[in-house]
Every structure is written in structure tokens, then in C-alpha cells.
Write an enzyme that holds these catalytic residues in place. Structure first.
Site, PDB file in Angstrom:
ATOM      1  N   ASP A   1       0.867  -1.173   0.000  1.00 49.35           N
ATOM      2  CA  ASP A   1       0.000   0.000   0.000  1.00 49.35           C
ATOM      3  C   ASP A   1       0.909   1.230   0.000  1.00 49.35           C
ATOM      4  O   ASP A   1       2.045   1.162   0.482  1.00 49.35           O
ATOM      5  CB  ASP A   1      -0.879  -0.030   1.253  1.00 49.35           C
ATOM      6  CG  ASP A   1      -1.670   1.248   1.421  1.00 49.35           C
ATOM      7  OD1 ASP A   1      -2.353   1.642   0.470  1.00 49.35           O
ATOM      8  OD2 ASP A   1      -1.585   1.853   2.506  1.00 49.35           O
TER       9      ASP A   1
ATOM     10  N   ASP B   1      -1.488  -0.646   6.202  1.00 50.14           N
ATOM     11  CA  ASP B   1      -1.634  -0.114   7.556  1.00 50.14           C
ATOM     12  C   ASP B   1      -3.011   0.426   7.886  1.00 50.14           C
ATOM     13  O   ASP B   1      -3.294   0.736   9.033  1.00 50.14           O
ATOM     14  CB  ASP B   1      -0.615   1.008   7.793  1.00 50.14           C
ATOM     15  CG  ASP B   1      -1.023   2.307   7.096  1.00 50.14           C
ATOM     16  OD1 ASP B   1      -1.567   2.224   5.973  1.00 50.14           O
ATOM     17  OD2 ASP B   1      -0.806   3.385   7.671  1.00 50.14           O
TER      18      ASP B   1
ATOM     19  N   ASP C   1      -7.158  -1.579   4.313  1.00 55.18           N
ATOM     20  CA  ASP C   1      -6.196  -2.607   3.904  1.00 55.18           C
ATOM     21  C   ASP C   1      -6.540  -3.981   4.498  1.00 55.18           C
ATOM     22  O   ASP C   1      -5.963  -4.985   4.078  1.00 55.18           O
ATOM     23  CB  ASP C   1      -4.773  -2.227   4.346  1.00 55.18           C
ATOM     24  CG  ASP C   1      -4.255  -0.990   3.628  1.00 55.18           C
ATOM     25  OD1 ASP C   1      -4.660  -0.778   2.471  1.00 55.18           O
ATOM     26  OD2 ASP C   1      -3.464  -0.244   4.222  1.00 55.18           O
TER      27      ASP C   1
END
Length: 571
Positions: free
Chosen positions: A239, A438, A442
């Protein structure tokens, strides 16, 4: 044969003693974690400050901490300030400055000032207690390779019993005088040499040492099987926000038109943006305060969504917005065309500021890449891994960041729900994916990937969805975790060799196959010694993992290169 029985029992007990010593060392990581906790706390009660046991502190208590003391529980500072050594969590050797409103973590060390804080998490809810619990769960879990060992042992033990019976029968029927003695001694030697103790120790001991070492590095394996699965990953999907980047926008560029002063322009822009709820506005205000400029309360604030804002700062009219907004105001941003093109190439969106109807500056606010990110990406490539980035950013911005970091694949303009589909698309090509993220959005992707790796500074739901947690949020611990996973599985395979090959190869000797040609027999006493040695070898080999050195232990300089330093002290 009384002396033989005594020696066999002595050797086996001595071997068990050595095993117990070695097993104790495999659990040292847990003991070190527990030793970080303070034993007492100084609490304000009834107008007095009293010292109580750590188990008597309750949520809401105001705790007083003096210089050099350990912080007993998690909480929030209500009075005073200090520098606190948080290296046991973050791995950063430089103490962090804390003041009123800052969070503190139980087990960290107060370096300089005195302060008081309100306890927010006590007992089993503290971060340190959660870390201990995660490590214990990982150490007690079984890896997939253990299931294979269990199946083998299920066949191995009955097979050894059959071999012992066959050995006894052959020596009894065809052995020299006294045949019964030879038959008994050799059958017992077979049973002793083939004792599968070492097989049972081969996997769990390596898991205990490996997960303990990981905790020292700042990596928590919440599920033990991830220790094996992670080594098979060939693609690392990342990410962007909060993982590759710091997760908060910052002012990165401020180019001025001729005749304008930087401090004055920054002060006026930030004053105008004080009423804006947009992250860009918050970043501009934070940059101005960090620069120490004086802000004014804006008047007549007006925001035009998608375009910009207009506000009165003192006697000055300030307008901040896009190129289209400036054109609507009759201001041509062409004077900043070169700067705008450069910012666009860097994946940043330029904004423009006008003061009293004159174009004053071009601004760029972006989420900066973490200093450790470039070195971490290079380390992943060095491990032979493919790196992909999954982000909601537009394609141009994502491509610019990927180009800068050397990322192989980019999946841009992904909605939160689309991250799972992006992971599935990578898996459809045969990739074994480890996803690093995080945020709350996600969590589904962390669960979909073969291994989910959560940044410890992220949200609780993301951490709960992951198999691996990076406590400090340092991306360099991803290649460290992969390297440790590979080292642990390699260690388990070495242990299994000692447990299987070593003992199994001596079964024929114990049965007496060397006697007809060389007149050699394996005494049950030597068999007992060899069996004990096998278990000790397995444990000693597992303890070698304690000397594992992570590939990335240093800090990063300005260009992201890794500089050597002492191993991280993070737990």
C-alpha cells in the site's frame, strides 16, 4: 547388566538436563520482554503520591514518572515533558520528545524530565503485554512442516518396534551363545538409538528461537505458520499511504514570483487555510507553524470545492487553488510553467496562490516517501522478489513514485474495496503474494494475501487481519522478516536431518549388521549417548538462530542508502 542400566539411565537423564538448559535459552526472548515491565508505579491518590504494585494501577490513575525510571503502563501525558527512550518498540536509538497530550508506552524509559500521565491501558491491555501474548501464541503454534513430521513419526515408531522384534528374533534363533543375551541387548539398542525425541524437538525449538529473534528485531509473527509461508512469497504488494510514505501530507515546494517574500507569503497562505478542513490546508498550516511565522485569524473565508479558497488575512486578500481557479480569476499561471511541469513529473499536483490579485507562488503538498523506503525496496529486489504498489492515487502520480523507487508493478486508482481484486489479479498469475498495509481499508487485502504484513503504527483492525506485524512501522523490517523466515525454515530442515538421518542410519548398526564381518556391536550405553547427543545437537543448532543478523540493521542517509549500525534493540 546393572552397571549398563545405570549408565543408560544416567546418560538419558543427563541428555534431558542438557535439553532443559537449551530449551530454557529458547524462551529467553519472552523473559527479556517480561523484564522490561516496571514492578511498581508512583500513583496520585487522595492528594498524595503513593507507590503501588504494577498490578494495582487502574485505568484513569495519574502516574508520576521521574528521570531514569521505566514507564509502568500505557497512557497520555497530562503534565510535564521529557525525552523517552522508545527503542524497545521503535528500534530508534534517539529518544523521542514527549509533552502534554503525547502517548507513552509501558516499558519504555524516561530519560530526562519528570512528568505525570493518565493511565489508559493497564495489565493485559498494555502494548508490552500484547507483544508478549503474540510471541507466546506464535511459539506455541505448529508450522505446516510439523504436520509432515508428525505423519512420518506415526509410521516411524511402529516401524522401529517391528525392527526391534525382528532383531530380537534373528539373534535369538541364529545368534551365538548366549543367544538370548545378544538378542535382548541388540533389541534394546535399536529401541534406544531410534528414540524419536529429536524429531519432536526439531520444529518447535526453531520456532521458539526464530519468533523470539523476530520480536527482538521489531517483527511479530502473530501466527506461527506465517514463519514458513513468508519464505515462499515471490511478490511483495505494498500500500502507498502510510506504508511507502509517512501517511500525512507535507509542504514540499514553495516557489515565489518576483517581488514576494517567502515568510510573508507562507504566513498569508497558512492564515487563509486555517479554516479549511482539507488535508492540504492542514499541511500548509503545519508548515507555517514549524517555520515560526505568525498567523492571523482569517476573515470572509469562502471555499469553492474542486477549485480553491478565498479569504481575508488582515488587510490582504488571499486566494489559493488550482490552475483553473487562477484562470477564472484572470491570472495566468504560465509564469510557473517549468515548475509546474517538474512537479507533475514528480507526481505532485501544483497549486497556486494569489495575493491582492497578483500571482504570488506555486505550491506543492505531497505525502513524502519515508527515508527508509528506497533502501527497503532495493533489499527486496536483492532477495529476488517482485515489488508491486497498490494505491488509490491517479495513474500519473503513482507512476512517478514507482519510477522513483524502482517498483516493478503499479495498480493505481484503486478504490478501498478494489485492493482485494488487485491481490487476486496478482495471484491469478501464479504469484505468491505478501501484502503490506496499515489502514482499515487494507484489512481485506491483508486477509486475502498468502501473508498479510501490517505496519504496527496503523489501525488495530489492520493489525488483527495480518499474520505479521512490524512494530516500528519501518519498511526495512519486511526484507528482515523474509530473511529470518528463510533462515528459520533452513534451520528446521537441518534439525530434521539430524533427527532422521543420524538416528535412522545407526539403527542397522544397533541391530548388529556389522557383527558378521567385523565383530562390532553397538552397546546400549553408546546408543543412549548417541540418542541424547542427537537431541542436544538439534537444540544447539536451533539456538544458532539467536546469532541471526538481519540484512538491514542500519539507518538510512538522505539518498536511502543503508549505513551499518548495531542491531536493533526493538522487541
Amino acid at each position: 547388566y546393572f552397571e549398563a542400566s545405570a549408565v543408560i539411565i544416567t546418560l538419558i537423564v543427563f541428555g534431558r538436563y542438557l535439553e532443559a538448559l537449551a530449551k530454557g535459552r529458547t524462551g529467553e526472548a519472552i523473559q527479556r520482554l517480561l523484564s522490561l515491565q516496571a514492578k511498581t508505579a508512583r500513583v496520585q491518590r487522595g492528594g498524595d503520591t503513593v507507590e503501588v504494585g504494577i498490578d494495582q494501577v487502574v485505568t484513569g490513575d495519574v502516574v508520576v514518572v521521574r528521570p531514569g525510571e521505566k514507564i509502568p503502563v500505557d497512557g497520555e501525558i497530562v503534565d510535564g515533558s521529557s525525552w523517552i527512550d522508545e527503542s524497545m518498540v521503535t528500534g530508534e536509538p534517539i529518544p523521542a520528545q514527549k509533552e502534554a497530550g503525547s502517548e507513552v508506552i509501558g516499558g519504555t524509559i524516561n530519560r530526562t524530565g519528570s512528568f505525570s500521565f493518565r493511565a489508559t491501558k493497564v495489565g493485559a491491555d498494555t502494548l508490552l503485554a500484547q507483544i508478549v501474548r503474540m510471541v507466546e501464541q506464535a511459539q506455541g503454534s505448529k508450522l505446516p512442516i510439523q504436520a509432515l513430521v508428525d505423519r512420518f513419526t506415526g509410521y516411524f515408531v511402529p516401524a522401529v518396534m517391528v525392527v526391534a522384534v525382528v532383531t530380537f528374533t534373528i539373534w535369538l534363533l541364529a545368534g551365538p551363545v548366549p543367544a538370548l543375551t545378544f538378542a535382548l541387548v541388540n533389541a534394546v539398542a535399536v529401541l534406544i538409538i531410534a528414540c524419536p525425541c529429536a524429531m519432536g524437538l526439531a520444529t518447535p525449538t526453531s520456532i521458539m528461537v526464530g519468533t523470539g529473534k523476530a520480536a527482538e528485531m521489531g517483527v511479530l509473527f502473530r501466527r506461527g505458520e506465517a514463519l514458513q509461508t513468508l519464505r515462499n512469497a515471490d511478490t511483495i504488494a505494498l500500500d502507498k499511504t502510510g506504508t511507502l510514505t509517512r501517511g500525512r501530507p507535507e509542504l514540499t515546494d514553495l516557489e515565489l514570483a518576483a517581488g514576494f517574500d517567502r515568510s510573508e507569503v507562507l504566513a498569508l497562505i497558512a492564515s487563509a487555510e486555517q479554516r479549511s478542513e482539507h488535508p492540504i490546508g492542514e499541511a500548509l498550516v503545519a508548515a507555517a507553524r514549524a517555520a515560526g511565522v505568525t498567523l492571523q485569524e482569517p476573515q470572509a473565508f469562502h471555499a469553492e470545492p474542486g477549485r480553491g479558497i478565498t479569504a481575508q488575512a488582515g488587510e490582504r486578500t488571499v486566494q489559493v487553488g488550482s490552475a483553473r481557479f487562477m484562470e477564472e480569476l484572470g491570472l495566468a499561471p504560465d509564469v510557473f510553467s517549468d515548475t509546474g511541469a517538474r512537479l507533475a513529473d514528480e507526481g505532485k499536483t501544483p497549486l497556486y496562490a494569489a495575493i491582492d490579485g497578483q500571482l504570488a507562488a506555486v505550491i506543492a503538498v505531497a505525502d513524502p516517501i519515508k527515508e527508509s523506503t528506497p533502501a527497503a525496496i532495493r533489499a527486496l529486489h536483492a532477495e529476488g522478489l517482485r515489488v508491486a504498489m497498490i494505491t488509490g492515487d491517479n495513474q500519473r502520480t503513482a507512476a512517478a513514485i514507482a519510477r522513483r523507487l524502482g517498483i516493478d508493478d503499479v495498480v493505481a486508482e484503486v478504490l478501498p474495496a478494489g485492493k482485494v481484486d488487485a491481490i487476486k489479479a496478482l495471484q491469478a498469475d501464479g504469484a505468491r503474494v505478501a501484502f503490506v498495509g496499515d489502514g482499515i481499508n487494507d484489512a481485506p487485502a491483508l486477509a486475502q494475501a498468502e501473508v498479510g504484513i501490517a505496519i504496527g503504527t496503523g489501525t488495530d483492525i489492520a493489525i488483527e487481519s495480518a499474520e505479521v506485524v512490524l512494530i516500528s512501522g519501518d519498511l526495512r523490517n519486511v526484507p528482515n522478516a523474509i530473511a529470518l523466515s528463510r533462515a528459520t525454515i533452513r534451520n528446521i530442515k537441518q534439525n530434521l536431518f539430524w533427527a532422521f538421518a543420524y538416528n535412522t542410519s545407526l539403527i542397522p548398526v544397533a541391530a548388529g549388521v556389522l557383527y558378521p564381518a567385523f565383530g562390532l556391536l553397538l552397546s546400549p550405553m553408546f546408543a543412549a549417548f548417541a540418542m541424547a547427543a542427537s537431541s542436544v545437537c538439534v537444540l544447539s543448532n536451533a539456538l544458532r538462530l539467536k546469532r541471526f543478523h538481519p540484512p538491514m540493521t542500519g539507518g538510512s542517509d538522505s539518498d536511502g542508502r543503508v549505513t551499518p549500525s548495531a542491531p536493533s534493540r526493538a522487541v
